[in-house]
Design a protein around this motif. Structure first.
Motif, PDB file in Angstrom:
ATOM      1  N   SER A  17      -8.986  -9.664  -3.308  1.00 27.19           N
ATOM      2  CA  SER A  17      -8.827  -8.244  -3.815  1.00 27.19           C
ATOM      3  C   SER A  17      -8.872  -7.317  -2.492  1.00 27.19           C
ATOM      4  CB  SER A  17      -9.633  -7.897  -4.357  1.00 27.19           C
ATOM      5  OG  SER A  17     -10.099  -6.796  -5.435  1.00 27.19           O
ATOM      6  N   ARG A  18      -7.813  -7.033  -2.117  1.00 30.86           N
ATOM      7  CA  ARG A  18      -7.519  -5.647  -1.059  1.00 30.86           C
ATOM      8  C   ARG A  18      -8.458  -4.352  -1.578  1.00 30.86           C
ATOM      9  NH1 ARG A  18      -2.049  -6.035   1.096  1.00 30.86           N
ATOM     10  NH2 ARG A  18      -1.736  -4.749  -1.472  1.00 30.86           N
ATOM     11  N   ALA A  19      -8.951  -3.868  -1.075  1.00 30.26           N
ATOM     12  CA  ALA A  19      -9.923  -2.761  -0.767  1.00 30.26           C
ATOM     13  C   ALA A  19      -8.913  -1.860  -1.210  1.00 30.26           C
ATOM     14  CB  ALA A  19     -11.224  -2.496  -0.459  1.00 30.26           C
ATOM     15  N   GLY A  20      -9.459  -0.532  -1.259  1.00 35.37           N
ATOM     16  CA  GLY A  20      -8.565   1.233  -0.721  1.00 35.37           C
ATOM     17  C   GLY A  20      -9.098   0.779   0.105  1.00 35.37           C
ATOM     18  N   ASP A  21      -7.993   1.845   0.775  1.00 32.57           N
ATOM     19  CA  ASP A  21      -7.892   1.894   2.241  1.00 32.57           C
ATOM     20  C   ASP A  21      -7.564   3.274   3.047  1.00 32.57           C
ATOM     21  OD1 ASP A  21      -8.843   1.725   5.295  1.00 32.57           O
ATOM     22  OD2 ASP A  21      -6.822  -0.014   5.182  1.00 32.57           O
ATOM     23  N   GLU A  33       0.809  -5.188  -4.005  1.00 31.84           N
ATOM     24  CA  GLU A  33       1.157  -3.680  -4.377  1.00 31.84           C
ATOM     25  C   GLU A  33       0.359  -3.164  -3.514  1.00 31.84           C
ATOM     26  OE1 GLU A  33       1.727  -3.109  -8.615  1.00 31.84           O
ATOM     27  OE2 GLU A  33       4.183  -3.714  -8.423  1.00 31.84           O
ATOM     28  N   LEU A  34       0.561  -1.609  -2.903  1.00 31.75           N
ATOM     29  CA  LEU A  34      -0.112  -0.458  -3.232  1.00 31.75           C
ATOM     30  C   LEU A  34      -0.688   0.881  -3.863  1.00 31.75           C
ATOM     31  CD1 LEU A  34       1.137  -0.570   0.456  1.00 31.75           C
ATOM     32  CD2 LEU A  34      -0.795  -1.989  -0.054  1.00 31.75           C
ATOM     33  N   PRO A  35      -0.661   0.181  -4.526  1.00 31.69           N
ATOM     34  CA  PRO A  35      -0.722   1.099  -5.499  1.00 31.69           C
ATOM     35  C   PRO A  35      -1.276   2.803  -5.217  1.00 31.69           C
ATOM     36  CG  PRO A  35      -2.225  -0.070  -6.502  1.00 31.69           C
ATOM     37  CD  PRO A  35      -1.837  -0.384  -5.105  1.00 31.69           C
ATOM     38  N   GLY A  36      -1.493   3.625  -5.800  1.00 34.75           N
ATOM     39  CA  GLY A  36      -1.707   4.901  -5.414  1.00 34.75           C
ATOM     40  C   GLY A  36      -1.320   5.469  -4.136  1.00 34.75           C
ATOM     41  N   PHE A  37      -0.414   4.812  -3.586  1.00 39.42           N
ATOM     42  CA  PHE A  37      -0.282   5.708  -2.357  1.00 39.42           C
ATOM     43  C   PHE A  37       0.165   6.679  -2.350  1.00 39.42           C
ATOM     44  CE2 PHE A  37       2.440   5.608   1.564  1.00 39.42           C
ATOM     45  CZ  PHE A  37       1.737   4.046   2.777  1.00 39.42           C
ATOM     46  N   ARG A  38      -0.660   7.730  -0.425  1.00 35.18           N
ATOM     47  CA  ARG A  38      -0.596   8.937  -0.055  1.00 35.18           C
ATOM     48  C   ARG A  38      -0.564   8.623   0.962  1.00 35.18           C
ATOM     49  NH1 ARG A  38      -1.785  11.857  -5.221  1.00 35.18           N
ATOM     50  NH2 ARG A  38      -2.156  10.921  -6.907  1.00 35.18           N
ATOM     51  N   LEU A  59       3.272  15.354  -3.306  1.00 34.55           N
ATOM     52  CA  LEU A  59       2.851  15.871  -4.122  1.00 34.55           C
ATOM     53  C   LEU A  59       1.829  14.836  -6.059  1.00 34.55           C
ATOM     54  CD1 LEU A  59       6.316  17.867  -4.909  1.00 34.55           C
ATOM     55  CD2 LEU A  59       3.428  18.890  -4.617  1.00 34.55           C
ATOM     56  N   GLY A  60       2.110  13.193  -5.460  1.00 30.43           N
ATOM     57  CA  GLY A  60       2.321  12.497  -6.342  1.00 30.43           C
ATOM     58  C   GLY A  60       1.432  11.083  -5.791  1.00 30.43           C
ATOM     59  N   GLY A  61       0.903  10.039  -6.233  1.00 32.36           N
ATOM     60  CA  GLY A  61       0.820   8.494  -5.018  1.00 32.36           C
ATOM     61  C   GLY A  61       2.007   8.454  -5.937  1.00 32.36           C
ATOM     62  N   ILE A  62       2.906   7.183  -5.393  1.00 29.55           N
ATOM     63  CA  ILE A  62       4.003   5.547  -5.807  1.00 29.55           C
ATOM     64  C   ILE A  62       2.854   4.802  -5.390  1.00 29.55           C
ATOM     65  CG2 ILE A  62       5.233   7.460  -5.144  1.00 29.55           C
ATOM     66  CD1 ILE A  62       5.573   5.951  -2.349  1.00 29.55           C
ATOM     67  N   THR A  63       3.944   3.486  -5.964  1.00 29.60           N
ATOM     68  CA  THR A  63       3.472   2.582  -5.697  1.00 29.60           C
ATOM     69  C   THR A  63       4.329   1.427  -4.721  1.00 29.60           C
ATOM     70  OG1 THR A  63       2.473   2.119  -7.862  1.00 29.60           O
ATOM     71  CG2 THR A  63       2.615   0.282  -6.979  1.00 29.60           C
ATOM     72  N   VAL A  64       3.663   1.131  -3.747  1.00 32.68           N
ATOM     73  CA  VAL A  64       4.906   0.726  -2.207  1.00 32.68           C
ATOM     74  C   VAL A  64       4.238  -1.321  -2.570  1.00 32.68           C
ATOM     75  CG1 VAL A  64       4.687   0.301  -0.189  1.00 32.68           C
ATOM     76  CG2 VAL A  64       4.210   2.735  -1.325  1.00 32.68           C
ATOM     77  N   HIS A  65       5.484  -2.092  -2.709  1.00 25.44           N
ATOM     78  CA  HIS A  65       5.524  -3.090  -2.605  1.00 25.44           C
ATOM     79  C   HIS A  65       5.996  -3.546  -1.253  1.00 25.44           C
ATOM     80  CE1 HIS A  65       8.415  -7.103  -4.060  1.00 25.44           C
ATOM     81  NE2 HIS A  65       7.314  -7.246  -3.745  1.00 25.44           N
ATOM     82  N   GLU A  66       4.641  -4.563  -1.061  1.00 25.67           N
ATOM     83  CA  GLU A  66       4.749  -5.112   0.021  1.00 25.67           C
ATOM     84  C   GLU A  66       4.751  -7.066   0.141  1.00 25.67           C
ATOM     85  OE1 GLU A  66       1.315  -3.455   3.222  1.00 25.67           O
ATOM     86  OE2 GLU A  66       0.935  -5.717   3.061  1.00 25.67           O
ATOM     87  N   ARG A  86      -2.827  10.764   7.801  1.00 28.11           N
ATOM     88  CA  ARG A  86      -3.893   9.535   6.820  1.00 28.11           C
ATOM     89  C   ARG A  86      -3.237   8.849   5.317  1.00 28.11           C
ATOM     90  NH1 ARG A  86      -9.121  10.367   7.956  1.00 28.11           N
ATOM     91  NH2 ARG A  86      -8.883  12.718   9.112  1.00 28.11           N
ATOM     92  N   LEU A  87      -2.565   7.780   5.752  1.00 31.15           N
ATOM     93  CA  LEU A  87      -2.166   7.142   4.686  1.00 31.15           C
ATOM     94  C   LEU A  87      -3.218   6.079   3.896  1.00 31.15           C
ATOM     95  CD1 LEU A  87       1.553   5.198   6.736  1.00 31.15           C
ATOM     96  CD2 LEU A  87       1.173   7.657   5.091  1.00 31.15           C
ATOM     97  N   SER A  88      -3.030   6.576   2.218  1.00 29.80           N
ATOM     98  CA  SER A  88      -4.158   5.237   1.642  1.00 29.80           C
ATOM     99  C   SER A  88      -3.947   5.616   0.928  1.00 29.80           C
ATOM    100  CB  SER A  88      -5.301   6.932   1.908  1.00 29.80           C
ATOM    101  OG  SER A  88      -4.745   8.010   0.507  1.00 29.80           O
ATOM    102  N   HIS A  89      -4.382   4.011   0.140  1.00 30.62           N
ATOM    103  CA  HIS A  89      -4.037   3.170  -1.177  1.00 30.62           C
ATOM    104  C   HIS A  89      -5.051   2.804  -2.000  1.00 30.62           C
ATOM    105  CE1 HIS A  89      -4.308  -0.217   0.532  1.00 30.62           C
ATOM    106  NE2 HIS A  89      -3.978   0.047   1.566  1.00 30.62           N
ATOM    107  N   ASN A  90      -4.999   2.429  -3.262  1.00 27.32           N
ATOM    108  CA  ASN A  90      -5.648   2.089  -4.143  1.00 27.32           C
ATOM    109  C   ASN A  90      -6.223   0.593  -3.668  1.00 27.32           C
ATOM    110  OD1 ASN A  90      -6.384   4.513  -4.656  1.00 27.32           O
ATOM    111  ND2 ASN A  90      -4.963   4.223  -6.904  1.00 27.32           N
ATOM    112  N   ARG A  91      -7.531   0.505  -4.393  1.00 25.37           N
ATOM    113  CA  ARG A  91      -7.447  -1.165  -4.798  1.00 25.37           C
ATOM    114  C   ARG A  91      -6.949  -1.812  -5.333  1.00 25.37           C
ATOM    115  NH1 ARG A  91     -11.835  -4.639  -4.003  1.00 25.37           N
ATOM    116  NH2 ARG A  91     -13.795  -2.690  -3.884  1.00 25.37           N
TER     117      ARG A  91
END
Length: 250
Positions: free
Chosen positions: A62-66, A231-236, A205-212, A35-40
């Motif tokens: 605006s891109r919703a969390g997914d 950016e995809l913040p809180g990527f886990r 162990l923690g979320g990261i921010t992915v630059h897309e 499962r890959l997830s990120h915040n809004r």
């Protein structure tokens, strides 16, 4: 005194030598559900002036969390050694998995790993074990597909949609640190070879921010229509793996 020293040295060699005498090479094949997830987050998009027949324009949505669920096969090669014979082992290895979230899209996961295994029932040919470890997941997205995209009203175009050849990538190849926990059993048909059954759970162990970055080429004008840097913040990442392995002692 000489006999006491000789006896101590002999006992020490018996205690130390078994801990360094054996290595294990393991090849593991697994079925992974990830499962890959990120915040809004906002998605700013720059539209090419040549495409608009005017000056460049910037729009935002605006891109919703997914959360995306992916299933795939993977494989791993690792090397282990005894730390406390015969109960505690250390292993290091590297795993590779390819996920396919959609047509013409691929995510590569290259993951160096390290862990500690604690074995029980070591006097028999079946040995349950618990493993705790850490892994670093190095992700690479390759996405090239043709899509029909709606055109923002702010562009002032008569068309409401256009067909684009869209490439999407994650800049700087994001890396996630995960904690791993496994339960398994080693079955020994012969003393130096084991068949290993294992369930492994892995969580960031923690979320990261992915630059897309997305680039869209208009199929009609054959030129850059838009470029989107977001950016995809809180990527886990959360994974569950069921695996079958063969382990050989050297």
């Amino acid at each position: 005194m000489r006999y006491i020293l000789s006896g101590c040295l002999g006992l020490g060699s018996l205690l130390v030598s078994p801990a360094v005498q054996a290595f294990q090479v393991q090849y593991r094949a697994f079925q992974s559900q990830t499962r890959l997830s990120h915040n809004r987050s906002p998605v700013p998009t720059e539209w090419n002036g040549a495409y608009l027949n005017g000056a460049p324009q910037v729009t935002s949505r605006s891109r919703a969390g997914d959360e995306t669920v992916l299933n795939s096969l993977g494989h791993e090669l690792s090397l282990g050694t005894e730390l406390y014979y015969p109960y505690v082992y250390m292993d290091v290895g590297i795993a590779q998995t390819y996920y396919y979230p959609g047509p013409d899209q691929k995510i590569e996961d290259l993951a160096p790993k390290a862990g500690l295994q604690v074995l029980t029932n070591v006097q028999d040919r079946w040995m349950p074990f618990l493993r705790v470890g850490v892994s670093q997941h190095r992700l690479k997205l390759i996405s090239r597909r043709v899509e029909i995209r709606p055109l923002p009203e702010a562009l002032g175009l008569t068309a409401t949609a256009d067909r684009f050849g869209v490439t999407r990538e994650w800049i700087d190849n994001p890396r996630l640190w995960n904690g791993d926990l496994s339960l398994g059993c080693k079955l020994y048909p012969v003393p130096t070879t084991a068949i290993v059954l294992e369930y492994r759970y892995s969580q960031s162990l923690g979320g990261i921010t992915v630059h897309e970055k997305e680039t869209g080429i208009s199929s009609f004008a054959n030129e850059a229509g838009f470029v989107s840097d977001s950016e995809l913040p809180g990527f886990r990442m959360i994974s569950q793996e069921l695996s079958l392995a063969i382990e050989v002692e050297l």
